[in-house]
Design an enzyme around this catalytic site. Structure first.
Site, PDB file in Angstrom:
ATOM      1  N   ARG A  69     -40.723  53.469 -39.284  1.00  0.00           N
ATOM      2  CA  ARG A  69     -40.021  53.552 -38.015  1.00  0.00           C
ATOM      3  C   ARG A  69     -38.574  53.987 -38.275  1.00  0.00           C
ATOM      4  O   ARG A  69     -38.022  53.729 -39.331  1.00  0.00           O
ATOM      5  CB  ARG A  69     -40.018  52.184 -37.307  1.00  0.00           C
ATOM      6  N   TYR A 198     -45.694  59.238 -37.630  1.00  0.00           N
ATOM      7  CA  TYR A 198     -45.930  57.976 -38.333  1.00  0.00           C
ATOM      8  C   TYR A 198     -46.093  56.806 -37.366  1.00  0.00           C
ATOM      9  O   TYR A 198     -45.288  56.622 -36.437  1.00  0.00           O
ATOM     10  CB  TYR A 198     -44.777  57.648 -39.299  1.00  0.00           C
ATOM     11  N   LYS A 207     -45.411  49.220 -30.744  1.00  0.00           N
ATOM     12  CA  LYS A 207     -44.054  48.697 -30.580  1.00  0.00           C
ATOM     13  C   LYS A 207     -43.391  49.216 -29.295  1.00  0.00           C
ATOM     14  O   LYS A 207     -42.668  48.491 -28.631  1.00  0.00           O
ATOM     15  CB  LYS A 207     -43.188  49.074 -31.778  1.00  0.00           C
ATOM     16  N   HIS A 227     -43.037  39.549 -30.898  1.00  0.00           N
ATOM     17  CA  HIS A 227     -43.472  40.102 -32.187  1.00  0.00           C
ATOM     18  C   HIS A 227     -44.070  38.958 -33.011  1.00  0.00           C
ATOM     19  O   HIS A 227     -43.472  38.496 -33.974  1.00  0.00           O
ATOM     20  CB  HIS A 227     -42.241  40.696 -32.883  1.00  0.00           C
ATOM     21  N   SER A 249     -41.008  42.750 -39.594  1.00  0.00           N
ATOM     22  CA  SER A 249     -42.032  43.613 -40.174  1.00  0.00           C
ATOM     23  C   SER A 249     -42.088  43.417 -41.685  1.00  0.00           C
ATOM     24  O   SER A 249     -41.060  43.297 -42.344  1.00  0.00           O
ATOM     25  CB  SER A 249     -41.706  45.080 -39.887  1.00  0.00           C
ATOM     26  N   CYS A 251     -43.105  40.928 -43.531  1.00  0.00           N
ATOM     27  CA  CYS A 251     -42.757  39.606 -44.077  1.00  0.00           C
ATOM     28  C   CYS A 251     -43.976  38.696 -44.120  1.00  0.00           C
ATOM     29  O   CYS A 251     -43.837  37.476 -44.201  1.00  0.00           O
ATOM     30  CB  CYS A 251     -41.660  38.955 -43.258  1.00  0.00           C
ATOM     31  N   GLY A 252     -45.166  39.264 -44.022  1.00  0.00           N
ATOM     32  CA  GLY A 252     -46.365  38.454 -44.232  1.00  0.00           C
ATOM     33  C   GLY A 252     -47.034  37.941 -42.972  1.00  0.00           C
ATOM     34  O   GLY A 252     -47.777  36.964 -43.047  1.00  0.00           O
ATOM     35  N   ASP A 278     -49.689  40.716 -35.059  1.00  0.00           N
ATOM     36  CA  ASP A 278     -48.413  41.405 -34.855  1.00  0.00           C
ATOM     37  C   ASP A 278     -47.761  41.149 -33.493  1.00  0.00           C
ATOM     38  O   ASP A 278     -46.563  40.983 -33.419  1.00  0.00           O
ATOM     39  CB  ASP A 278     -48.604  42.916 -35.049  1.00  0.00           C
ATOM     40  N   ARG A 372     -50.110  52.099 -45.165  1.00  0.00           N
ATOM     41  CA  ARG A 372     -50.761  51.227 -44.183  1.00  0.00           C
ATOM     42  C   ARG A 372     -52.265  51.421 -44.138  1.00  0.00           C
ATOM     43  O   ARG A 372     -52.789  52.456 -44.544  1.00  0.00           O
ATOM     44  CB  ARG A 372     -50.197  51.546 -42.791  1.00  0.00           C
ATOM     45  N   ARG A 403     -37.338  36.289 -44.513  1.00  0.00           N
ATOM     46  CA  ARG A 403     -37.187  36.322 -45.958  1.00  0.00           C
ATOM     47  C   ARG A 403     -35.786  35.879 -46.292  1.00  0.00           C
ATOM     48  O   ARG A 403     -34.834  36.619 -46.043  1.00  0.00           O
ATOM     49  CB  ARG A 403     -37.265  37.784 -46.384  1.00  0.00           C
TER      50      ARG A 403
HETATM   51  O1  SAT Z   1     -44.719  51.027 -37.957  1.00  0.00           O
HETATM   52  S1  SAT Z   1     -45.022  49.867 -37.127  1.00  0.00           S
HETATM   53  O2  SAT Z   1     -43.901  49.606 -36.251  1.00  0.00           O
HETATM   54  O3  SAT Z   1     -46.197  50.105 -36.334  1.00  0.00           O
HETATM   55  C1  SAT Z   1     -45.305  48.529 -38.126  1.00  0.00           C
HETATM   56  C2  SAT Z   1     -44.125  47.667 -38.306  1.00  0.00           C
HETATM   57  O4  SAT Z   1     -43.051  48.137 -38.679  1.00  0.00           O
HETATM   58  O5  SAT Z   1     -44.264  46.454 -38.078  1.00  0.00           O
HETATM   59 MN    MN Z   2     -44.721  44.330 -36.593  1.00  0.00          MN
END
Ligand code: SAT
Ligand code: MN
Length: 587
Positions: A69, A198, A207, A227, A249, A251-252, A278, A372, A403
């Site tokens: 992103r 992407y 998002k 989120h 994003s 972070c598990g 997510d 991904r 984190r």
């Molecule tokens: O690239 S995405 O926004 O879909 C995934 C992420 O950054 O959490």
């Molecule tokens: Mn995300």
């Protein structure tokens, strides 16, 4: 496919601007999607993987300048600059439409326009929302098929009259990063995205809609778009408690959402169910509690580090009908590989840049750190039986986390909802590869929504406080966790992954009034003995260490929070009051 004039008129208008050669409506049928993947394959956009080992799976590589992103090129185009707030990039909608209009003009010449009707949330649910994405990318079509409920059924959900759909326009154009823009127009229910191909920049349901546009809709309509992952923890009696968790994003979230209980719990009959990894849409149900729905239909997960031990369920989810992006192609058996999958990188391979790769060059990674997998949710072995329930699941606890190498303890509970909103609003995390920019820098990321809140973040905090008032004593309890504390050598102290369940157990027990707590300046903490460490090679003293609150570090934290809060012209008084109380408690 539809008689809806609002849809047809909008598409006509866009067609005039972008001038496509051809328009193809995506009906969601298997034949149509098969044909599109075959075309992608023929065009070299997708590479079909081993049909026996990975049936229905493909590999795709993006351009090297287009791997994450782009927050600095993402805009909230509200009419009034003040409605965008200090944490978003603002662009006057008139100017944004004009600038992007020039870029979009004739941008589809020689290309096909795919019309993707899609539904965020379950088909037939009154809480679901429809979007239509126009794109020139077959890759987007195929990913949207995995990530959303799309095609004819989404148009049926919209109906013949409604104007309530999100208008998404995407064009790959030249993938020129100088001309890359991701623009949200919350007041127009519109998203324009150009010059990227992407994930989060172009899968507009994710998002752009389900967080940026939806958070704005939620504020106006009395619900929340967050989120957050959603998971259910089932005890041996068969009762399931649901928690949601917001982490930035990479972070598990996906790992926590699908965790496998450690042996000590498994043998007693505990289970974990994944509802989402997510995004959560949260509403107050008829019973006055908070209910969560995952509006997505698949997982767009980070590949590196995913393995049978870290996330068996995610790995299983990718074994069929999955699209891999920017991972390594193993030429020996036509499968995929990434760093952290196993200790045997393929010797004969192609890296994410499309170059021959022999797995031995320690310096150059074979897979991009933000590579991904796009996998259907139904592939997940622990997908919740409630995944398709339009009412969603009732939430007992909300967990924030990030984190942090130091400062934040393993877990603490906020004193109440208002304090919990303060904790969420001051969340901080070290940056990852999920967004372009430096990695490992601490940044404030309130509720993990910094890049995703579609309006003024101060008003967003106000909305959280408002929701808490409506929920009253039925509000979920709010917690903060940090799996990432490190020792002096930089090694993680807490084992993480499945063992995070040990912390979830204390959280769930707290919600049920079954666990005690110690009061610290930052919140309630477990007694070190209350975190079950059976089967781990750490001691109660290590847990005590992980829970420690260092006043020195926290005073530095206070300074960081004050600096962050100083950005806000519209900060709710309640949060300033919470800051003052924290300062007082720290002495
Ligand atoms: O690239 S995405 O926004 O879909 C995934 C992420 O950054 O959490
Ligand atoms: Mn995300």
């Amino acid at each position: 496919m539809t008689q809806n004039k609002n849809v047809l008129n909008w598409i006509e208008k866009i067609k005039e601007l972008v001038n496509p050669d051809k328009v193809v409506w995506i009906d969601g049928s298997e034949e149509q999607l098969k044909a599109i993947s075959a075309e992608s394959e023929a065009a070299g956009e997708l590479h079909r993987l081993n049909e026996e080992l990975l049936p229905g799976c493909f590999l795709h590589r993006t351009k090297a300048n287009d791997v994450a992103r782009v927050e600095h090129r993402t805009f909230i185009c509200s009419r009034d600059k003040n409605d965008c707030g200090p944490t978003n990039n603002w662009w006057d909608p008139k100017e944004a439409y004009a600038t992007l209009g020039e870029l979009f003009k004739n941008s589809y010449a020689g290309r096909t326009m795919y019309v993707i009707p899609y539904c965020m949330g379950q088909i037939g649910s009154e809480f679901s929302k429809v979007g239509i994405e126009l794109t020139d990318s077959r890759y987007v079509v195929l990913n949207m098929d995995i990530m959303t409920r799309m095609g004819r059924k989404a148009l049926e959900q919209l109906g013949g009259e409604s104007d309530d759909f999100v208008r998404g326009l995407h064009c790959t154009a030249d993938i020129d990063e100088e001309k890359r823009y991701i623009c949200q127009f919350p007041e127009d229910n519109a998203i324009w995205s150009i010059n990227s191909a992407y994930g989060g920049n172009v899968l507009l349901g994710k998002k752009c809609f389900a967080l940026r546009i939806a958070s704005y809709q939620g504020k106006n309509e009395g619900w929340m778009a967050e989120h957050m992952l959603i998971l259910g923890l089932e005890n041996p009696q068969g009762e399931v408690n649901y928690v949601t968790a917001a982490f930035p994003s990479a972070c598990g979230k996906t790992n926590l959402a699908m965790l496998i209980p450690p042996e000590v719990y498994k043998k007693q009959g505990y289970k974990v169910w994944c509802v989402g990894d997510d995004i959560s849409w949260l509403r107050i149900g008829p019973d006055g509690r908070l209910w969560a729905v995952n509006p997505e239909n698949g997982f767009f997960g980070v590949a590196p580090g995913t393995n049978a031990k870290s996330n068996f369920n995610a790995l299983e989810s990718t074994k069929k009908d999955t699209i891999f992006t920017n991972v390594v192609l193993n030429l020996d058996n036509n499968t995929v590989w990434w760093e952290g999958l196993d200790k045997n990188p393929p010797k004969k391979a192609i890296d994410w840049l499309g170059q021959p790769w022999d797995g031995s060059t320690a310096s150059a990674k074979g897979a991009h750190p933000n590579s991904r997998f796009t996998a259907p949710a139904k592939n997940c072995p622990c997908i919740s039986p409630e995944f398709d329930n339009p009412a969603g699941v009732p939430v007992s606890a909300i967990i924030f986390g990030g984190r942090r190498a130091k400062t934040a303890p393993l877990v603490y509970q906020s004193f109440d909802w208002q304090h919990g909103v303060f904790v969420g609003s001051t969340m901080a995390s070290e940056t990852t590869a999920a967004a372009a920019g430096a990695v490992g820098v601490v940044r404030r990321d309130p509720m993990a929504m910094l890049p995703f809140c579609g309006y003024h973040m101060g008003d967003y905090f106000g909305h959280w406080l408002e929701m808490g008032k409506k929920l009253g004593d039925k509000a979920p309890k709010i917690f903060n966790v940090n799996w990432f504390r490190t020792d002096d050598k930089g090694n993680f102290i807490w084992p993480g992954f499945g063992d995070n369940m040990r912390v979830l157990m204390w959280i769930v027990d707290r919600c049920a009034g079954k666990a005690g707590a110690l009061e610290t300046p930052v919140g309630y903490e477990p007694e070190p003995e209350d975190i079950n460490i059976e089967g781990l090679d750490i001691t109660v003293d290590t847990v005590r260490d992980l829970l420690s609150v260092d006043p020195e570090l926290w005073r530095a934290e206070l300074a960081g929070i004050k600096e962050f809060y100083a950005k806000f012209d519209r900060l709710p008084e309640e949060l300033r009051a919470e800051l003052a109380k924290l300062e007082e408690r720290l002495g």
